[in-house]
Design a protein around this motif. Structure first.
Motif, short mmCIF file in Angstrom:
data_model
loop_
_atom_site.label_atom_id
_atom_site.label_comp_id
_atom_site.label_asym_id
_atom_site.label_seq_id
_atom_site.Cartn_x
_atom_site.Cartn_y
_atom_site.Cartn_z
N VAL A 1 -17.27 -8.36 3.90
CA VAL A 1 -16.30 -7.25 3.65
C VAL A 1 -16.00 -7.08 2.44
CG1 VAL A 1 -14.08 -6.48 4.34
CG2 VAL A 1 -15.60 -7.36 5.99
N LEU A 2 -15.73 -5.72 1.72
CA LEU A 2 -15.22 -5.75 0.35
C LEU A 2 -13.79 -5.06 0.74
CD1 LEU A 2 -15.20 -5.46 -2.53
CD2 LEU A 2 -16.10 -3.10 -2.44
N PRO A 3 -12.59 -5.99 0.49
CA PRO A 3 -11.33 -5.66 0.79
C PRO A 3 -10.59 -4.86 -0.29
CG PRO A 3 -11.42 -7.68 -0.09
CD PRO A 3 -12.96 -7.25 -0.02
N LEU A 4 -9.97 -3.73 0.08
CA LEU A 4 -9.40 -2.81 -0.85
C LEU A 4 -8.03 -2.52 -0.52
CD1 LEU A 4 -12.50 -0.33 -1.17
CD2 LEU A 4 -12.08 -2.19 -2.99
N ARG A 5 -7.11 -2.44 -1.37
CA ARG A 5 -5.84 -2.22 -0.96
C ARG A 5 -5.41 -0.91 -1.85
NH1 ARG A 5 -0.36 -3.95 -2.62
NH2 ARG A 5 1.07 -3.07 -0.97
N PRO A 6 -5.28 0.33 -0.91
CA PRO A 6 -4.65 1.57 -1.43
C PRO A 6 -3.20 1.42 -2.04
CG PRO A 6 -4.60 1.70 1.19
CD PRO A 6 -5.24 0.17 0.76
N SER A 7 -3.12 2.04 -3.12
CA SER A 7 -1.85 1.94 -3.67
C SER A 7 -1.46 3.09 -4.77
CB SER A 7 -1.42 0.60 -4.17
OG SER A 7 -0.10 0.44 -4.59
N ALA A 8 -0.50 3.52 -4.76
CA ALA A 8 0.11 4.50 -5.81
C ALA A 8 1.41 4.34 -6.39
CB ALA A 8 -0.36 5.94 -5.37
N SER A 9 1.76 5.28 -6.78
CA SER A 9 3.34 5.27 -7.05
C SER A 9 3.98 6.46 -7.25
CB SER A 9 3.53 4.31 -8.37
OG SER A 9 3.10 5.00 -9.36
N ARG A 10 3.71 7.49 -6.24
CA ARG A 10 4.42 8.73 -6.33
C ARG A 10 4.45 9.24 -4.99
NH1 ARG A 10 3.09 14.54 -8.43
NH2 ARG A 10 4.68 15.06 -9.69
N VAL A 11 5.49 9.74 -4.70
CA VAL A 11 5.68 10.25 -3.46
C VAL A 11 5.48 11.80 -3.54
CG1 VAL A 11 7.01 10.78 -1.21
CG2 VAL A 11 7.06 8.56 -2.68
N SER A 12 4.50 12.57 -2.92
CA SER A 12 4.30 13.84 -2.86
C SER A 12 5.08 14.74 -1.98
CB SER A 12 2.87 14.24 -2.84
OG SER A 12 2.63 14.10 -1.44
N VAL A 13 5.18 15.97 -2.32
CA VAL A 13 5.78 17.01 -1.16
C VAL A 13 5.16 16.79 0.13
CG1 VAL A 13 6.38 19.20 -0.70
CG2 VAL A 13 6.84 18.49 -3.09
N ALA A 14 3.80 16.82 0.11
CA ALA A 14 3.02 16.85 1.37
C ALA A 14 3.15 15.43 2.20
CB ALA A 14 1.65 17.09 0.83
N LEU A 15 3.11 14.58 1.19
CA LEU A 15 3.58 13.05 1.84
C LEU A 15 4.81 13.18 2.84
CD1 LEU A 15 2.35 10.40 2.91
CD2 LEU A 15 3.42 9.63 0.63
N ALA A 16 5.83 13.67 2.04
CA ALA A 16 7.34 13.76 2.64
C ALA A 16 7.14 14.55 4.00
CB ALA A 16 8.15 14.11 1.54
N ALA A 17 6.61 15.52 3.77
CA ALA A 17 6.62 16.53 4.94
C ALA A 17 5.63 15.81 6.26
CB ALA A 17 5.51 17.92 4.70
N ARG A 18 4.73 15.07 5.87
CA ARG A 18 3.99 14.31 6.88
C ARG A 18 4.94 13.32 7.68
NH1 ARG A 18 -1.85 13.61 6.44
NH2 ARG A 18 -2.52 14.69 4.47
N VAL A 19 5.59 12.62 6.89
CA VAL A 19 6.75 11.69 7.49
C VAL A 19 7.79 12.59 8.26
CG1 VAL A 19 8.38 9.70 7.07
CG2 VAL A 19 6.39 10.02 5.50
N ARG A 20 8.25 13.52 7.84
CA ARG A 20 9.26 14.37 8.51
C ARG A 20 8.73 14.79 9.90
NH1 ARG A 20 10.43 16.48 3.24
NH2 ARG A 20 9.45 18.33 3.82
N ALA A 21 7.38 15.16 9.72
CA ALA A 21 6.67 15.78 11.05
C ALA A 21 6.57 14.73 12.05
CB ALA A 21 5.39 16.35 10.56
N ALA A 22 5.96 13.40 11.59
CA ALA A 22 5.79 12.13 12.30
C ALA A 22 7.20 11.90 12.87
CB ALA A 22 5.30 11.02 11.65
#
Length: 604
Positions: free
Chosen positions: A350-371
C-alpha cells in the motif's frame, strides 16, 4: 552476520558450524549436550567475534545465548555483554539493516522463523544518530535541492500519486525527479517515503508529518543522519516514534524482513488515503479541505482510492465522509487508531497518503451545513440572536461570568432585548455517551462542560430580570451549534477551535477575545477571517493588544505553562467600543434590530 548450524557430535555435545569453522558450545567451560526441556535452537548466527543462538520454547518464549569466538556462552542479555562483544553484535546487525535499506539482505533473514526476526529486531540498537540542519547537508546532498524537497507541495504530490501511481520528489543531490511508490504509515500522523537516487547511490526516507502532512525531514540510513527543518521537528519525530528514527526503521525492517524486501523491490499496488483527526478544527481545515481538493480532479473523482478513517469513534464529527463526498461511496473503511498501518503498508503493498490542505472553501462549508441540516435550530426570531462561547478549557478569561455579563449589558443598552445562545463543547456523535469533542481529558482538572455550565448559571443570575432570553446549548451535538449559528446575528467567543463552527461553517461574524500574547505573537491568529485560510471570510473583530492583560499564574482547567495558553483579562471600557463596532458592522441600526441586507455583505 551469517547463518550457522548447530550439530550434535557422536558424544551428544553441541557444536556450532559457521564462519570461522566449528567450535564446541560450552557453558562455564563444560560442553553443552542438551537444553532444558522445551527449548530448541530456532536460529544460529555467527560473525566476527560473536555468535548467537536464538532459542525458542514450545510455549512461545524466546531467549538468546551469546557465544564468544571459542563457542563459550558469555551471556543472555545484550546490555550485559563485554564491550568488544557488544560492538561485534551492533556491527553485525547494522550490516543486516544496511542490506535491507539498500537492495540486499541475506535470504535466510526472510526465510527464517518470524520469532527469530523479532528477537533480532529487539537487539538492534544503533547509536543516537546525527541531526543536521538543511543548510549544511552531508555530501553528496546539495542544500538548494534539499530545500526544494523539504519545501515541496505535498498535497499536489498526493494528487499526482493518485493519478500516476507514484509520488515524485526532487533528488536532494541534483534536483532530478525521483519517483516514489514506497511508503510506510508509521502512524496516521507520520509517514516515511523511501526514495532512491541510483545515479548518486543515495537511499533516503522523506518524513512527512504534522497536520498538513508536509515533508519535515529527510533521513539517510547511511550515517544515521536526520536532516530536519527545525529542532522541534527532529524532537517531534523521535518522540512520535518512541526511538531514534534509525532504530525504529532498522527494527521494523528486521522484524518484517520478507514483506520489507517485497515492498522494497516492487511498487505499491494501491493507494490508501488515511484520515485520523479527532480535532474539529484540523479535521475540517486540513483533512476535509484536502479531500475536497483531491476530488476536484475529475480523474481522481472518477476512480477514487480507498479511504481509511482511523479513530472512527472520535472522528467524522462534521458528517460521514460519504455524505460529504458522495464520490467516495463504497470506498470508505473505518478502523481503530491505526496501530497496524505500518504492517499493512508492507504486506498489502500500500502507498499511504494523507490528504491535507489549509483553506476552508465556501463549497466545503456548504457541504457541512447540508450534512447537518437534519438537526437545525428554530427559525430566526424577531429580535436579535447572539451566540456566546466561553471556551473554558484553556487560554480563557479569568472572570468569564463578569466578562460575558458585561458584554450582554452593553448589548441590551445598545441594541435592546435579545436572545442569547450559550454554546460551548459539543457531544461527540460517534463517541460513548458523554464524550465531548476536542477535550484534553488526560490533563484536565475537571470537566470543561461542567465549567461551562457554571458560567451559564452565573450569567443567568447576573442577567436575572433583564429582557434576555437564554438558550442553553451546552453539550449539544455539533449540528445544533451549527443550526443556531446559521440563524444568529453574530457571536462573541473566546478565540479557539470553537470558531470553526461560526467562522468556517456558519460564516457568522463576531468578536473573538484572546490573550495579549496571542494578539501580538500568534502566527495563526487570523486563520478564521483571512482569505488565505478561509474563502470569503466573515468579519471577525479582535481587541487591541493594549486592552488585554495576561495572567500567567491564573488557574487553568487544563494546566499548560505556555504563553499562548495563559488566561487573561480585558479592559471593560474597550469592550463597550468593541461591541458598538460589532453592532454597527453587523448591520444593527437605530431601532436596535439588524438590517439584514446590510449584514449580508459580511456573512457569506
Amino acid at each position: 552476520m551469517q547463518l550457522a548450524v548447530v550439530i550434535a557430535a557422536a558424544d551428544g555435545a553441541l557444536w556450532l558450524s559457521g564462519p570461522g569453522g566449528e567450535r564446541a558450545i560450552t557453558l562455564h567451560g563444560a560442553p553443552v549436550r542438551v537444553f532444558e526441556p522445551g527449548w530448541n535452537v530456532g536460529l544460529a548466527l555467527a560473525g566476527e567475534g560473536l555468535a548467537l543462538l536464538l532459542l525458542a520454547h514450545e510455549d512461545g518464549r524466546d531467549a538468546v545465548w551469546f557465544l564468544d569466538d571459542a563457542g563459550g556462552r558469555i551471556g543472555d542479555d545484550a546490555a550485559g555483554l563485554p564491550g568488544p562483544a557488544r560492538m561485534a553484535l551492533d556491527a553485525g546487525l547494522a550490516r543486516l539493516v544496511a542490506g535491507l535499506h539498500g537492495d540486499g539482505g541475506p535470504d535466510w533473514l526472510s526465510a527464517g522463523p518470524a520469532r527469530a526476526r523479532g528477537v533480532l529486531a529487539g537487539l538492534y540498537a544503533p547509536g543516537p544518530g546525527v541531526v543536521v540542519a538543511p543548510e549544511n547537508p552531508p555530501a553528496p546532498l546539495d542544500a538548494r535541492h534539499l530545500a526544494a524537497l523539504l519545501g515541496s507541495d505535498h498535497q499536489a504530490n498526493v494528487g499526482r500519486a493518485l493519478r500516476e501511481g507514484a509520488l515524485v520528489w526532487p533528488s536532494p543531490v541534483d534536483g532530478r525527479d525521483l519517483a516514489c511508490a514506497h511508503g510506510i504509515a508509521v502512524s496516521p500522523f507520520l509517514f516515511l517515503y523511501r526514495i532512491v537516487d541510483a545515479v548518486h547511490d543515495v537511499v533516503a526516507y522523506v518524513v512527512a508529518t504534522q497536520h498538513r502532512c508536509e515533508p519535515r525531514a529527510l533521513f539517510l540510513p547511511a550515517g544515521e543522519t536526520l536532516i530536519a527543518r527545525s529542532d522541534d521537528d527532529a524532537a517531534f519525530i523521535g518522540q512520535h516514534l518512541g526511538a531514534d528514527i534509525g532504530t525504529w526503521l532498522g527494527r521494523f525492517a528486521l522484524a518484517h524482513a520478507p514483506d520489507w524486501r517485497a515492498w522494497r523491490d516492487g511498487p505499491a499496488e494501491r493507494a490508501l488515503l488515511v484520515l485520523r483527526e479527532t480535532h474539529l478544527g484540523h479535521h475540517l481545515w486540513n483533512e476535509l479541505a484536502g479531500l475536497e481538493g483531491l476530488l476536484a480532479d475529475q480523474a481522481i473523482a472518477a476512480d477514487p482510492p480507498e479511504v481509511l478513517v482511523c479513530n472512527h469513534g472520535l472522528s467524522e464529527m462534521w458528517g460521514r465522509i460519504e455524505a460529504l463526498f458522495p464520490a467516495l461511496a463504497g470506498r470508505v473503511r473505518r478502523g481503530d487508531d491505526g496501530a497496524g498501518l505500518a504492517v499493512e503498508c508492507l504486506a498489502g503493498r500500500v502507498l499511504p497518503l494523507r490528504p491535507s490542505a489549509s483553506r476552508v472553501s465556501v463549497a466545503l462549508a456548504a457541504r457541512v451545513r447540508a450534512a447537518m441540516a437534519g438537526a437545525r435550530a428554530p427559525a430566526r426570531r424577531a429580535r436579535p440572536l447572539v451566540v456566546f462561547n466561553p471556551r473554558t478549557e484553556n487560554r480563557t478569561a479569568t472572570d468569564l461570568v463578569g466578562l460575558f455579563a458585561g458584554i450582554a449589558l452593553v448589548l441590551l443598552e445598545e441594541a435592546g432585548p435579545f436572545d442569547l445562545v450559550i454554546d460551548g463543547h459539543n457531544a461527540h456523535p460517534g463517541g460513548p455517551t458523554g464524550t465531548l469533542l476536542g477535550v484534553h481529558w488526560d490533563r484536565a482538572r475537571g470537566s470543561p462542560l461542567e465549567a461551562e455550565r457554571a458560567v451559564a448559571a452565573g450569567l443567568s443570575a447576573a442577567l436575572a430580570g433583564r429582557d434576555v432570553g437564554i438558550i442553553d446549548n451546552l453539550g449539544a451535538p455539533l449540528s445544533a451549534s451549527i443550526g443556531w449559528a446559521c440563524v444568529a446575528d453574530f457571536h462573541v467567543s473566546i478565540w479557539g477551535a470553537g470558531l470553526a463552527k461560526y467562522a468556517w461553517v456558519a460564516r457568522l461574524p463576531g468578536l473573538a477575545l484572546t490573550s495579549r500574547w496571542n494578539l501580538a505573537s500568534r502566527h495563526d491568529l487570523r486563520i478564521y477571517d483571512d482569505d488565505a485560510w478561509v474563502e470569503q471570510a466573515p468579519l471577525l473583530l479582535l481587541p487591541a493588544p493594549g486592552d488585554v492583560t495576561d495572567h500567567p499564574g491564573a488557574p487553568q482547567l487544563v494546566p499548560i505553562d505556555e504563553p499562548r495558553f495563559w488566561n487573561f483579562s480585558l479592559d471593560p471600557a474597550s469592550q463597550r467600543d468593541n461591541v458598538r463596532r460589532l453592532l454597527r458592522l453587523a448591520g444593527f441600526g437605530d431601532s436596535g434590530l439588524p438590517d439584514r441586507a446590510g449584514a449580508a455583505r459580511i456573512r457569506r
